[in-house]
Motif scaffolding. Structure first.
Motif, PDB file in Angstrom:
ATOM      1  N   LEU A   1       0.843  -1.196   0.000  1.00 54.39           N
ATOM      2  CA  LEU A   1       0.000   0.000   0.000  1.00 54.39           C
ATOM      3  C   LEU A   1       0.880   1.248   0.000  1.00 54.39           C
ATOM      4  O   LEU A   1       2.022   1.208   0.451  1.00 54.39           O
ATOM      5  N   GLY A   2       0.323   2.331  -0.472  1.00 49.15           N
ATOM      6  CA  GLY A   2       1.042   3.604  -0.467  1.00 49.15           C
ATOM      7  C   GLY A   2       1.053   4.280  -1.825  1.00 49.15           C
ATOM      8  O   GLY A   2       1.000   5.508  -1.922  1.00 49.15           O
ATOM      9  N   GLY A   3       1.109   3.490  -2.896  1.00 48.93           N
ATOM     10  CA  GLY A   3       1.149   4.078  -4.227  1.00 48.93           C
ATOM     11  C   GLY A   3      -0.076   4.914  -4.537  1.00 48.93           C
ATOM     12  O   GLY A   3       0.030   6.012  -5.117  1.00 48.93           O
ATOM     13  N   SER A   4      -1.262   4.424  -4.152  1.00 53.09           N
ATOM     14  CA  SER A   4      -2.496   5.153  -4.455  1.00 53.09           C
ATOM     15  C   SER A   4      -2.569   6.479  -3.706  1.00 53.09           C
ATOM     16  O   SER A   4      -3.149   7.450  -4.204  1.00 53.09           O
ATOM     17  N   ASP A   5      -2.003   6.525  -2.505  1.00 54.51           N
ATOM     18  CA  ASP A   5      -2.026   7.768  -1.721  1.00 54.51           C
ATOM     19  C   ASP A   5      -1.354   8.917  -2.468  1.00 54.51           C
ATOM     20  O   ASP A   5      -1.744  10.079  -2.303  1.00 54.51           O
ATOM     21  N   PHE A   6      -0.344   8.584  -3.275  1.00 55.90           N
ATOM     22  CA  PHE A   6       0.431   9.606  -3.962  1.00 55.90           C
ATOM     23  C   PHE A   6       0.032   9.758  -5.432  1.00 55.90           C
ATOM     24  O   PHE A   6       0.609  10.580  -6.138  1.00 55.90           O
ATOM     25  N   ALA A   7      -0.948   8.965  -5.888  1.00 61.73           N
ATOM     26  CA  ALA A   7      -1.456   9.072  -7.262  1.00 61.73           C
ATOM     27  C   ALA A   7      -2.610  10.067  -7.273  1.00 61.73           C
ATOM     28  O   ALA A   7      -3.790   9.691  -7.273  1.00 61.73           O
ATOM     29  N   GLN A   8      -2.283  11.350  -7.266  1.00 66.33           N
ATOM     30  CA  GLN A   8      -3.297  12.397  -7.081  1.00 66.33           C
ATOM     31  C   GLN A   8      -3.341  13.416  -8.220  1.00 66.33           C
ATOM     32  O   GLN A   8      -3.967  14.464  -8.083  1.00 66.33           O
ATOM     33  N   GLU A   9      -2.683  13.133  -9.343  1.00 67.85           N
ATOM     34  CA  GLU A   9      -2.720  14.009 -10.522  1.00 67.85           C
ATOM     35  C   GLU A   9      -2.395  15.465 -10.173  1.00 67.85           C
ATOM     36  O   GLU A   9      -3.068  16.402 -10.608  1.00 67.85           O
ATOM     37  N   GLY A  10      -1.369  15.643  -9.353  1.00 67.85           N
ATOM     38  CA  GLY A  10      -0.927  16.986  -9.004  1.00 67.85           C
ATOM     39  C   GLY A  10      -1.563  17.570  -7.764  1.00 67.85           C
ATOM     40  O   GLY A  10      -1.125  18.615  -7.260  1.00 67.85           O
ATOM     41  N   TRP A  11      -2.589  16.941  -7.257  1.00 66.37           N
ATOM     42  CA  TRP A  11      -3.217  17.408  -6.010  1.00 66.37           C
ATOM     43  C   TRP A  11      -2.379  16.955  -4.817  1.00 66.37           C
ATOM     44  O   TRP A  11      -1.512  16.099  -4.935  1.00 66.37           O
ATOM     45  N   PRO A  12      -2.660  17.472  -3.629  1.00 62.12           N
ATOM     46  CA  PRO A  12      -1.780  17.200  -2.477  1.00 62.12           C
ATOM     47  C   PRO A  12      -1.707  15.719  -2.097  1.00 62.12           C
ATOM     48  O   PRO A  12      -2.718  15.018  -2.057  1.00 62.12           O
ATOM     49  N   ALA A  13      -0.487  15.296  -1.822  1.00 61.69           N
ATOM     50  CA  ALA A  13      -0.248  13.964  -1.258  1.00 61.69           C
ATOM     51  C   ALA A  13      -0.339  14.068   0.265  1.00 61.69           C
ATOM     52  O   ALA A  13      -0.325  15.170   0.826  1.00 61.69           O
ATOM     53  N   PRO A  14      -0.425  12.954   0.971  1.00 61.26           N
ATOM     54  CA  PRO A  14      -0.488  13.012   2.436  1.00 61.26           C
ATOM     55  C   PRO A  14       0.780  13.630   3.017  1.00 61.26           C
ATOM     56  O   PRO A  14       1.880  13.412   2.507  1.00 61.26           O
ATOM     57  N   GLN A  15       0.633  14.380   4.070  1.00 62.41           N
ATOM     58  CA  GLN A  15       1.809  14.881   4.773  1.00 62.41           C
ATOM     59  C   GLN A  15       2.522  13.712   5.451  1.00 62.41           C
ATOM     60  O   GLN A  15       1.896  12.730   5.853  1.00 62.41           O
ATOM     61  N   ASP A  16       3.832  13.844   5.588  1.00 57.58           N
ATOM     62  CA  ASP A  16       4.638  12.734   6.099  1.00 57.58           C
ATOM     63  C   ASP A  16       4.143  12.239   7.447  1.00 57.58           C
ATOM     64  O   ASP A  16       4.001  11.025   7.669  1.00 57.58           O
TER      65      ASP A  16
ATOM     66  N   ALA B   1       6.280  -5.088   4.728  1.00 53.94           N
ATOM     67  CA  ALA B   1       5.746  -3.935   4.013  1.00 53.94           C
ATOM     68  C   ALA B   1       6.583  -3.747   2.764  1.00 53.94           C
ATOM     69  O   ALA B   1       7.788  -3.485   2.856  1.00 53.94           O
ATOM     70  N   VAL B   2       5.981  -3.897   1.597  1.00 53.56           N
ATOM     71  CA  VAL B   2       6.746  -3.867   0.355  1.00 53.56           C
ATOM     72  C   VAL B   2       6.414  -2.622  -0.456  1.00 53.56           C
ATOM     73  O   VAL B   2       5.339  -2.040  -0.342  1.00 53.56           O
ATOM     74  N   CYS B   3       7.355  -2.225  -1.292  1.00 56.40           N
ATOM     75  CA  CYS B   3       7.157  -1.123  -2.218  1.00 56.40           C
ATOM     76  C   CYS B   3       8.032  -1.376  -3.436  1.00 56.40           C
ATOM     77  O   CYS B   3       9.011  -2.124  -3.362  1.00 56.40           O
ATOM     78  N   GLY B   4       7.674  -0.768  -4.548  1.00 57.13           N
ATOM     79  CA  GLY B   4       8.402  -0.945  -5.782  1.00 57.13           C
ATOM     80  C   GLY B   4       7.654  -1.733  -6.825  1.00 57.13           C
ATOM     81  O   GLY B   4       8.005  -1.727  -8.006  1.00 57.13           O
ATOM     82  N   ILE B   5       6.597  -2.432  -6.401  1.00 62.11           N
ATOM     83  CA  ILE B   5       5.843  -3.286  -7.313  1.00 62.11           C
ATOM     84  C   ILE B   5       5.131  -2.468  -8.382  1.00 62.11           C
ATOM     85  O   ILE B   5       4.920  -2.920  -9.504  1.00 62.11           O
ATOM     86  N   GLY B   6       4.772  -1.222  -8.042  1.00 59.85           N
ATOM     87  CA  GLY B   6       3.981  -0.404  -8.952  1.00 59.85           C
ATOM     88  C   GLY B   6       4.650  -0.064 -10.262  1.00 59.85           C
ATOM     89  O   GLY B   6       3.982   0.353 -11.197  1.00 59.85           O
TER      90      GLY B   6
END
Length: 399
Positions: free
Chosen positions: A266-281, A310-315
């Motif tokens: 999880l996490g990729g969708s949080d930052f897929a916002q087409e230029g709109w704000p991503a979650p704050q750290d 917790a994995v990342c990079g699959i996207g």
């Protein structure tokens, strides 16, 4: 065969020959499930040959029946599709599909739901289309000297929590699949068995549970600011605890056996916002921490009995080690581990962060693409190949 009236059930879903995989609810004499890869197994044998009927019902439901020899080799398989037009399961009719057993045959039968609970998303579409719920009514029409028995459980159990890649979204499509076809009939192109969770379950000899939804996030879902109606405001921390995704309730205690390993992508969708704000750290870190804590608490508390990766990079191309999603996930895991002594006295408990270096060039090339820019079977196999040795090393699982 689709029937208006169900054939007589001779073996009900509570029979001790059935081993269930994933999360199920018993309601009104049937078993119900909606999460991807929810399945069941039973053993069947016949000295002189025979047959039986698998009785089920489902709207926009894609099932796979696989029959295995006693040595585990595949004997045969076929897919079943539920109604695509009816909006309520009660209107969908009952399916009765006959399975023939060869003379002298001794087989294990596995039936799995391949597609996700919400083919049209978790937002406004839920107001006019029902969830993809599979009802297992039991077995009927037994012919010949057919006998049933309970297969052994797998020694390992893995649960996967994630978004589109985890559920196998568009895995059976192609770059030539139109967006209209992918949206309207995409449930027929989803396949959790052909995605990395199903592939890892086979190679690691594990039962699996797949709790995944397209575009789902931790803090916010994909394109939440620009198109909030598509996926709604509820994120995965609100969905994964449910026995059925389509029912807003969770059990006081989850049935055993509990998983040995949880894999979170999880996490990729949080930052897929087409230029709109991503979650704050700090917000992402806090919500991810609560998610991890809730998973441990669901399965007996923070302790050595459950491991989480917790994995990342699959996207693909957007998820490099230095990308915003992967940096956020790595930071959240580090923060959780730094404060884990507040939750447990076990010194060796920690969440593992695993970066999966999925080849970005392969991810953007047609050989690895299904529909709508998502991975096909080859892309998912590449991910499984990268994850398998990391999981074996983490868990101490030999070949």
């Amino acid at each position: 065969v689709l029937q208006d009236r169900a054939p007589t059930v001779e073996v009900n879903p509570k029979h001790n020959a059935f081993v269930y995989e994933g999360r199920w609810l018993s309601e009104g004499g049937v078993k119900r499930a909606d999460w991807s890869c929810s399945g069941l197994r039973f053993q069947v044998s016949s000295k002189e040959g025979g047959s039986l009927q698998i009785i089920w019902r489902g709207v926009r439901t894609r099932l796979k029946i696989a029959v295995f020899h006693a040595d585990g080799q595949l004997h045969s398989s076929r897919e079943l599709l539920g109604s695509s037009l009816d909006t309520r399961p009660v209107l969908a009719g009952v399916h009765s599909d006959r399975l023939r057993i060869d003379a002298g045959g001794n087989y294990t039968v596995r039936v799995r739901k391949l597609n996700s609970p919400r083919p049209f998303g978790t937002g406004v579409a839920t107001q006019f289309s029902s969830a993809s719920v599979w009802e297992f009514h039991g077995l009927g029409g037994l012919e010949g000297d057919v006998s049933l028995s309970k297969p052994p459980r797998q020694a390992r159990k893995i649960e996967f929590i994630g978004a589109s890649d985890t559920l196998g979204y568009c895995v059976d499509g192609s770059p030539d699949t139109s967006s209209v076809a992918a949206m309207s009939s995409g449930w027929q192109l989803e396949n959790c068995e052909a995605a990395f969770p199903g592939l890892l379950g086979e190679t690691l000899g594990a039962d699996i549970g797949v709790f995944a939804l397209n575009g789902i996030g931790v803090v916010q879902n994909a394109n939440f600011h620009s198109q909030p109606f598509k996926l709604g405001a509820v994120t995965m921390p609100g969905y994964w605890p449910r026995m059925l995704q389509s029912q807003d309730s969770k059990p006081q205690k989850y049935p055993k056996p509990w998983p040995n390993l949880i894999v979170i992508d999880l996490g990729g969708s949080d930052f897929a916002q087409e230029g709109w704000p991503a979650p704050q750290d700090y917000v992402f870190r806090a919500v991810y921490r609560r998610l991890l804590q809730s998973i441990f608490e669901a399965y007996g508390g923070v302790g050595p009995g459950l491991k989480i990766a917790a994995v990342c990079g699959i996207g693909g191309p957007a998820e490099t080690a230095e990308s915003a999603p992967c940096t956020a996930v790595e930071d959240a895991v580090k923060h959780f581990n730094e404060h884990i002594d507040e939750l447990t006295d076990h010194p060796d408990v920690k969440v593992e962060y695993i970066f999966v270096p999925y080849d970005a060039s392969a991810a953007s090339g047609r050989p690895h693409l299904g529909c709508l820019g998502h991975k096909n079977r080859e892309g998912q196999q590449a991910v499984a190949n990268l994850l398998e040795p990391k999981i074996r090393s983490m868990m101490g699982w030999s070949l």
